[in-house]
Design a protein around this motif. Structure first.
Motif, PDB file in Angstrom:
ATOM      1  N   VAL A 146       0.979  -1.076   0.029  1.00 51.89           N
ATOM      2  CA  VAL A 146       0.125  -0.045   0.048  1.00 51.89           C
ATOM      3  C   VAL A 146       0.777   1.139  -0.143  1.00 51.89           C
ATOM      4  CG1 VAL A 146      -1.799   1.235   1.280  1.00 51.89           C
ATOM      5  CG2 VAL A 146      -1.971  -1.125   1.052  1.00 51.89           C
ATOM      6  N   LYS A 147       1.724   1.339   0.975  1.00 47.65           N
ATOM      7  CA  LYS A 147       2.517   2.725   1.081  1.00 47.65           C
ATOM      8  C   LYS A 147       3.863   2.715   0.087  1.00 47.65           C
ATOM      9  CE  LYS A 147       1.075   2.791   6.013  1.00 47.65           C
ATOM     10  NZ  LYS A 147       1.601   2.822   7.165  1.00 47.65           N
ATOM     11  N   VAL A 148       4.362   1.618  -0.285  1.00 47.03           N
ATOM     12  CA  VAL A 148       5.455   1.578  -1.320  1.00 47.03           C
ATOM     13  C   VAL A 148       4.942   1.513  -2.768  1.00 47.03           C
ATOM     14  CG1 VAL A 148       7.798   0.691  -2.053  1.00 47.03           C
ATOM     15  CG2 VAL A 148       7.169   0.682   0.633  1.00 47.03           C
ATOM     16  N   LEU A 149       4.234   0.669  -2.826  1.00 49.12           N
ATOM     17  CA  LEU A 149       3.693   0.217  -4.448  1.00 49.12           C
ATOM     18  C   LEU A 149       2.437   0.905  -4.696  1.00 49.12           C
ATOM     19  CD1 LEU A 149       4.363  -3.596  -5.018  1.00 49.12           C
ATOM     20  CD2 LEU A 149       5.843  -1.614  -5.132  1.00 49.12           C
ATOM     21  N   GLY A 150       1.795   1.529  -3.681  1.00 49.88           N
ATOM     22  CA  GLY A 150       0.661   2.369  -3.932  1.00 49.88           C
ATOM     23  C   GLY A 150      -0.588   1.518  -4.394  1.00 49.88           C
ATOM     24  N   LEU A 151      -0.812   0.241  -4.005  1.00 46.95           N
ATOM     25  CA  LEU A 151      -1.882  -0.508  -4.568  1.00 46.95           C
ATOM     26  C   LEU A 151      -2.715  -0.447  -3.597  1.00 46.95           C
ATOM     27  CD1 LEU A 151      -0.152  -4.171  -5.096  1.00 46.95           C
ATOM     28  CD2 LEU A 151      -0.905  -2.264  -6.845  1.00 46.95           C
ATOM     29  N   ARG A 152      -4.124  -0.564  -4.039  1.00 47.25           N
ATOM     30  CA  ARG A 152      -5.264  -0.457  -3.239  1.00 47.25           C
ATOM     31  C   ARG A 152      -5.710  -1.426  -2.196  1.00 47.25           C
ATOM     32  NH1 ARG A 152     -11.640   0.401  -5.524  1.00 47.25           N
ATOM     33  NH2 ARG A 152     -12.531   1.008  -3.532  1.00 47.25           N
ATOM     34  N   PHE A 153      -5.685  -1.402  -0.962  1.00 50.30           N
ATOM     35  CA  PHE A 153      -6.150  -2.506  -0.127  1.00 50.30           C
ATOM     36  C   PHE A 153      -7.741  -2.731  -0.372  1.00 50.30           C
ATOM     37  CE2 PHE A 153      -6.420  -3.748   4.466  1.00 50.30           C
ATOM     38  CZ  PHE A 153      -5.986  -5.107   4.304  1.00 50.30           C
ATOM     39  N   ILE A 154      -8.178  -3.970  -0.802  1.00 54.11           N
ATOM     40  CA  ILE A 154      -9.523  -4.146  -0.939  1.00 54.11           C
ATOM     41  C   ILE A 154     -10.338  -5.089  -0.081  1.00 54.11           C
ATOM     42  CG2 ILE A 154      -9.355  -3.548  -3.470  1.00 54.11           C
ATOM     43  CD1 ILE A 154      -9.141  -6.320  -4.266  1.00 54.11           C
ATOM     44  N   LYS A 155      -9.421  -5.990   0.400  1.00 53.45           N
ATOM     45  CA  LYS A 155     -10.047  -7.066   1.411  1.00 53.45           C
ATOM     46  C   LYS A 155      -9.117  -7.508   2.456  1.00 53.45           C
ATOM     47  CE  LYS A 155     -13.411  -7.978  -0.158  1.00 53.45           C
ATOM     48  NZ  LYS A 155     -14.700  -7.423   0.250  1.00 53.45           N
ATOM     49  N   ARG A 156      -9.796  -7.631   3.802  1.00 52.77           N
ATOM     50  CA  ARG A 156      -8.975  -8.284   4.766  1.00 52.77           C
ATOM     51  C   ARG A 156      -9.793  -9.268   5.378  1.00 52.77           C
ATOM     52  NH1 ARG A 156      -7.784  -3.570   9.035  1.00 52.77           N
ATOM     53  NH2 ARG A 156      -8.151  -2.229   7.176  1.00 52.77           N
ATOM     54  N   THR A 157      -9.498 -10.439   5.191  1.00 53.26           N
ATOM     55  CA  THR A 157     -10.321 -11.522   5.541  1.00 53.26           C
ATOM     56  C   THR A 157      -9.271 -13.017   6.088  1.00 53.26           C
ATOM     57  OG1 THR A 157     -11.874 -13.490   4.995  1.00 53.26           O
ATOM     58  CG2 THR A 157     -10.357 -12.798   2.998  1.00 53.26           C
ATOM     59  N   VAL A 158      -9.696 -14.187   6.129  1.00 51.71           N
ATOM     60  CA  VAL A 158      -8.740 -15.121   6.667  1.00 51.71           C
ATOM     61  C   VAL A 158      -8.860 -16.353   5.624  1.00 51.71           C
ATOM     62  CG1 VAL A 158      -9.179 -14.707   9.068  1.00 51.71           C
ATOM     63  CG2 VAL A 158     -10.572 -16.195   7.859  1.00 51.71           C
ATOM     64  N   LEU A 159      -7.604 -17.148   5.712  1.00 54.56           N
ATOM     65  CA  LEU A 159      -7.401 -18.306   5.158  1.00 54.56           C
ATOM     66  C   LEU A 159      -8.670 -19.190   5.333  1.00 54.56           C
ATOM     67  CD1 LEU A 159      -5.351 -20.339   3.322  1.00 54.56           C
ATOM     68  CD2 LEU A 159      -4.678 -21.072   5.813  1.00 54.56           C
ATOM     69  N   PHE A 160      -9.366 -19.766   4.169  1.00 52.51           N
ATOM     70  CA  PHE A 160     -10.467 -20.603   4.375  1.00 52.51           C
ATOM     71  C   PHE A 160     -10.192 -21.852   4.829  1.00 52.51           C
ATOM     72  CE2 PHE A 160     -12.637 -17.125   2.913  1.00 52.51           C
ATOM     73  CZ  PHE A 160     -13.707 -17.403   2.214  1.00 52.51           C
ATOM     74  N   ASP A 161      -8.701 -22.649   4.352  1.00 50.67           N
ATOM     75  CA  ASP A 161      -8.560 -23.629   4.758  1.00 50.67           C
ATOM     76  C   ASP A 161      -7.726 -24.078   6.041  1.00 50.67           C
ATOM     77  OD1 ASP A 161      -9.041 -24.572   2.015  1.00 50.67           O
ATOM     78  OD2 ASP A 161      -7.027 -23.920   1.217  1.00 50.67           O
ATOM     79  N   GLY A 162      -7.965 -25.271   6.547  1.00 55.37           N
ATOM     80  CA  GLY A 162      -7.373 -25.500   7.950  1.00 55.37           C
ATOM     81  C   GLY A 162      -8.261 -24.836   9.189  1.00 55.37           C
ATOM     82  N   SER A 163      -7.916 -24.937  10.369  1.00 56.75           N
ATOM     83  CA  SER A 163      -8.395 -24.102  11.550  1.00 56.75           C
ATOM     84  C   SER A 163      -7.527 -22.983  12.130  1.00 56.75           C
ATOM     85  CB  SER A 163      -8.689 -25.065  12.552  1.00 56.75           C
ATOM     86  OG  SER A 163      -7.328 -25.914  12.977  1.00 56.75           O
ATOM     87  N   LEU A 164      -6.218 -22.989  11.590  1.00 59.33           N
ATOM     88  CA  LEU A 164      -5.348 -21.830  12.025  1.00 59.33           C
ATOM     89  C   LEU A 164      -5.682 -20.588  11.492  1.00 59.33           C
ATOM     90  CD1 LEU A 164      -2.840 -21.647  13.995  1.00 59.33           C
ATOM     91  CD2 LEU A 164      -1.322 -21.776  11.744  1.00 59.33           C
ATOM     92  N   PRO A 165      -5.982 -19.445  12.493  1.00 55.95           N
ATOM     93  CA  PRO A 165      -6.438 -18.276  12.144  1.00 55.95           C
ATOM     94  C   PRO A 165      -5.277 -17.304  11.422  1.00 55.95           C
ATOM     95  CG  PRO A 165      -7.043 -18.532  14.366  1.00 55.95           C
ATOM     96  CD  PRO A 165      -6.007 -19.330  13.803  1.00 55.95           C
TER      97      PRO A 165
END
Length: 317
Positions: A25-44
């Motif tokens: 975000v701060k170096v490459l200037g990309l847009r932050f579009i989603k924060r979620t979690v890994l769907f596989d396994g049980s480890l957050p």
């Protein structure tokens, strides 16, 4: 007739979450579009998404920050290695200066007769800026990056392997390669699909490095996703790959924003066949203006929201 339209996204196993956000975000200037979690396994574990201005398929970089969980990988051969990003040809000087000012070591290289910039993610993953003059995707103007220099999206994927002929065979017979575009030394470039951007595979013959890891682990590529447009076409592509004898391929997985099938290629690189969800894609749970501002969870994890959130690294944008 089955087809691959072009690229969809790339997914990387990185180290810490905040340094990953700062880099993209701060170096490459990309847009932050989603924060979620890994769907596989049980480890957050976070699953973080970055893109160009419009979140186009073929522009999205996603990451799993694994350092907090103590999972580390090893870069090597028989593995996807380089994240190839498309920028305007005339933007090389701008990006060389910007990366340097952000304490990112950057190297000028030449490939196929054109200048490129090579640098690394904080976790060590290799990135390359590739100049493209006919790329109409709109870059995101984040953190002072002007429109004329903004990153268009993906250029493709760089793969290292010991036996490149097997990957060329797979690409031409099972993955809709348009043929070899160029060859230089130990590197050959292929194009998949008919788009002019975002769909290149660059194969590097690498018989010196040890075998790279394929499991989750900070500092390594996880997979490269290709856009197959519809579920019907996804089935046809999958059946075609299986019919050629490449049976290391998964069942359909619902990733909320897209539906996916995964295949292990002869190069060792994991490819995904992705179809953006008909019910809304990135905007199924956030408006276009809100993208990336809320912590999203798949339904099966909602009853653990407080527990999961408390175990993840805090991040700020």
């Amino acid at each position: 007739m089955a087809f691959v339209e072009g690229s969809h996204h790339v997914t990387l196993s990185v180290a810490h979450a905040q340094e990953d956000v700062d880099f993209h975000v701060k170096v490459l200037g990309l847009r932050f579009i989603k924060r979620t979690v890994l769907f596989d396994g049980s480890l957050p574990i976070y699953h973080l998404y970055y893109s160009n201005a419009n979140g186009d398929p073929s522009s999205v970089v996603t990451t799993f920050p694994w350092a907090q969980a103590g999972f580390f990988g090893k870069r090597g051969t028989n593995q996807a290695r380089e994240v190839l990003l498309s920028i305007p040809h005339d933007s090389m000087n701008y990006w060389h200066q910007r990366l340097t000012e952000h304490d990112v070591e950057v190297t000028d290289i030449e490939r196929f007769g054109q200048r490129r910039l090579a640098f690394r993610h904080p976790s060590g993953i290799e990135y390359v800026f590739v100049g493209n003059s006919d790329d109409q995707r709109v870059g995101h103007t984040g953190h002072g990056v002007p429109q004329e220099h903004a990153i268009h999206g993906l250029h493709g994927v760089g793969v290292h392997m010991t036996t490149p002929d097997r990957m060329v065979e797979f690409a031409s017979e099972s993955f809709f390669s348009q043929g070899q575009l160029a060859e230089e030394g130990d590197v050959a470039a292929l194009q998949v699909g008919n788009q002019k951007y975002g769909n290149h595979i660059e194969i590097t013959v690498n018989r010196t490095d040890d075998q790279g890891t394929w499991r989750y682990g900070a500092g390594t590529y996880h997979h490269f996703a290709w856009n197959v447009a519809t579920l019907e076409n996804q089935d046809e592509v999958k059946f075609g790959i299986e019919g050629q004898g490449y049976t290391d391929i998964s069942e359909l997985k619902d990733r909320k924003y897209f539906k996916s099938v995964y295949v292990r290629t002869p190069s060792g690189a994991l490819f995904e066949l992705a179809v953006t969800h008909a019910e809304g894609g990135w905007t199924c749970d956030e408006s276009p203006q809100e993208l990336g501002t809320k912590f999203q969870l798949p339904e099966q994890f909602e009853d653990r929201r407080a527990e999961i959130f408390s175990q993840l690294e805090p991040i700020s944008i």
